[in-house]
Design a protein around this motif. Structure first.
Motif, mmCIF file in Angstrom:
data_model
loop_
_atom_site.group_PDB
_atom_site.id
_atom_site.type_symbol
_atom_site.label_atom_id
_atom_site.label_comp_id
_atom_site.label_asym_id
_atom_site.label_seq_id
_atom_site.Cartn_x
_atom_site.Cartn_y
_atom_site.Cartn_z
ATOM 1 N N ALA A 258 52.191 44.024 -86.212
ATOM 2 C CA ALA A 258 52.977 44.423 -85.276
ATOM 3 C C ALA A 258 52.389 45.194 -84.057
ATOM 4 C CB ALA A 258 53.845 45.801 -85.842
ATOM 5 N N TRP A 259 51.201 45.952 -84.529
ATOM 6 C CA TRP A 259 50.299 46.466 -83.390
ATOM 7 C C TRP A 259 49.721 45.184 -82.785
ATOM 8 C CZ3 TRP A 259 50.822 50.436 -80.637
ATOM 9 C CH2 TRP A 259 51.522 51.908 -81.411
ATOM 10 N N GLY A 260 49.263 44.297 -83.459
ATOM 11 C CA GLY A 260 48.532 43.137 -83.056
ATOM 12 C C GLY A 260 49.113 42.336 -81.668
ATOM 13 N N LYS A 261 50.480 42.426 -81.584
ATOM 14 C CA LYS A 261 51.193 42.166 -80.385
ATOM 15 C C LYS A 261 50.874 42.844 -79.117
ATOM 16 C CE LYS A 261 55.138 40.332 -82.874
ATOM 17 N NZ LYS A 261 56.715 40.646 -83.233
ATOM 18 N N LYS A 262 50.361 43.835 -79.339
ATOM 19 C CA LYS A 262 50.028 44.567 -77.974
ATOM 20 C C LYS A 262 48.430 44.869 -78.076
ATOM 21 C CE LYS A 262 50.370 49.418 -75.968
ATOM 22 N NZ LYS A 262 51.262 50.309 -75.786
ATOM 23 N N TYR A 263 47.726 44.697 -79.321
ATOM 24 C CA TYR A 263 46.294 44.853 -79.379
ATOM 25 C C TYR A 263 45.683 43.599 -79.991
ATOM 26 C CZ TYR A 263 47.390 49.656 -77.739
ATOM 27 O OH TYR A 263 47.707 50.745 -77.246
ATOM 28 N N PRO A 264 45.592 42.613 -79.228
ATOM 29 C CA PRO A 264 45.171 41.284 -80.195
ATOM 30 C C PRO A 264 44.037 41.451 -80.926
ATOM 31 C CG PRO A 264 45.731 40.900 -77.734
ATOM 32 C CD PRO A 264 45.850 42.487 -78.067
ATOM 33 N N VAL A 265 43.079 42.275 -80.426
ATOM 34 C CA VAL A 265 41.862 42.373 -81.277
ATOM 35 C C VAL A 265 41.994 42.704 -82.918
ATOM 36 C CG1 VAL A 265 41.565 45.063 -80.789
ATOM 37 C CG2 VAL A 265 39.615 43.368 -81.274
ATOM 38 N N LEU A 266 43.098 43.507 -83.065
ATOM 39 C CA LEU A 266 43.456 43.818 -84.443
ATOM 40 C C LEU A 266 43.835 42.625 -85.183
ATOM 41 C CD1 LEU A 266 45.944 46.701 -83.987
ATOM 42 C CD2 LEU A 266 43.553 46.592 -84.860
ATOM 43 N N LEU A 267 44.049 41.129 -84.690
ATOM 44 C CA LEU A 267 44.599 40.171 -85.302
ATOM 45 C C LEU A 267 43.208 39.129 -85.293
ATOM 46 C CD1 LEU A 267 47.711 39.279 -83.886
ATOM 47 C CD2 LEU A 267 47.586 40.385 -85.890
ATOM 48 N N GLN A 268 42.230 39.604 -84.482
ATOM 49 C CA GLN A 268 41.053 38.687 -84.397
ATOM 50 C C GLN A 268 39.640 39.127 -84.930
ATOM 51 O OE1 GLN A 268 40.883 38.523 -80.124
ATOM 52 N NE2 GLN A 268 42.604 37.328 -79.825
ATOM 53 N N TYR A 269 39.478 40.462 -85.137
ATOM 54 C CA TYR A 269 38.320 41.136 -85.519
ATOM 55 C C TYR A 269 37.674 40.593 -86.810
ATOM 56 C CZ TYR A 269 40.019 44.507 -88.821
ATOM 57 O OH TYR A 269 40.555 45.272 -89.980
ATOM 58 N N LYS A 270 38.586 40.165 -87.638
ATOM 59 C CA LYS A 270 37.958 39.709 -88.904
ATOM 60 C C LYS A 270 37.347 38.660 -88.967
ATOM 61 C CE LYS A 270 41.516 42.377 -91.659
ATOM 62 N NZ LYS A 270 42.658 42.310 -92.452
ATOM 63 N N GLU A 271 37.457 37.749 -88.056
ATOM 64 C CA GLU A 271 36.877 36.532 -87.964
ATOM 65 C C GLU A 271 35.290 36.449 -87.191
ATOM 66 O OE1 GLU A 271 39.299 34.052 -85.430
ATOM 67 O OE2 GLU A 271 40.934 34.190 -87.144
ATOM 68 N N GLU A 272 35.151 38.050 -86.565
ATOM 69 C CA GLU A 272 34.231 38.098 -85.654
ATOM 70 C C GLU A 272 33.084 39.318 -86.545
ATOM 71 O OE1 GLU A 272 36.701 37.520 -81.635
ATOM 72 O OE2 GLU A 272 35.827 39.460 -82.177
ATOM 73 N N VAL A 273 33.584 40.243 -87.148
ATOM 74 C CA VAL A 273 32.928 41.427 -87.471
ATOM 75 C C VAL A 273 32.790 41.255 -89.087
ATOM 76 C CG1 VAL A 273 33.408 43.859 -87.898
ATOM 77 C CG2 VAL A 273 34.091 42.780 -85.888
#
Length: 151
Positions: free
Chosen positions: A91-106
């Motif tokens: 839900a928050w990832g729609k506003k803050y895409p980093v929440l949907l992406q960070y696990k691939e990077e961090v």
């Protein structure tokens, strides 16, 4: 939002009619209607009485933010069972895409381990349950982040 709409929303939220509000304030229903439509404004004494009647500060009544109020009402009405069904990250990832992406990077593991230590420390030191420790840590982190924005 304008003051009239704020007054109407606060009155409705309190479950009062214009007639009931008018009676409690010693004015006519038409006066309340005029305040709510923006045709006239209550004086400062009437505004204070409205704030008390509606259970708000004068500042809240004047600067009433419907979106924040609506969000708070939704939070208050949302039961734990419904809350558990919501994917808040999505839900928050729609506003803050980093929440949907960070696990691939961090590399999350070292951060998770440090956070677990902090949570256990809060639980043991202050006898907080897991949820309370999490909420306290989240609030501390939010405070650190907010302070960093002003530097």
């Amino acid at each position: 939002m304008n003051l009239g709409k704020s007054l109407a929303d606060a009155r409705k939220h309190k479950g009062l009619s214009q007639e009931e509000t008018a009676e409690k304030l010693g004015v006519s229903r038409q006066t309340v209607s005029k305040w709510e439509t923006g045709e006239t404004l209550p004086d400062i004494q009437q505004s204070k009485r409205l704030a008390v009647l509606y259970g708000r500060t004068l500042d809240e009544l004047i600067a009433f933010d419907l979106n924040v109020s609506e969000i708070q009402e939704v939070i208050d009405r949302t039961g734990e069972e419904v809350n558990e069904k919501i994917d808040w990250t999505k839900a928050w990832g729609k506003k803050y895409p980093v929440l949907l992406q960070y696990k691939e990077e961090v590399d999350v593991v070292p951060y998770a381990e440090e956070l677990k230590k902090m949570l256990r420390n809060l639980e043991n030191t202050y006898q907080y349950n897991q949820l309370d420790a999490f909420l306290v840590l989240k609030d501390i982190l939010a405070g650190v982040w907010s302070a960093g924005k002003t530097e």
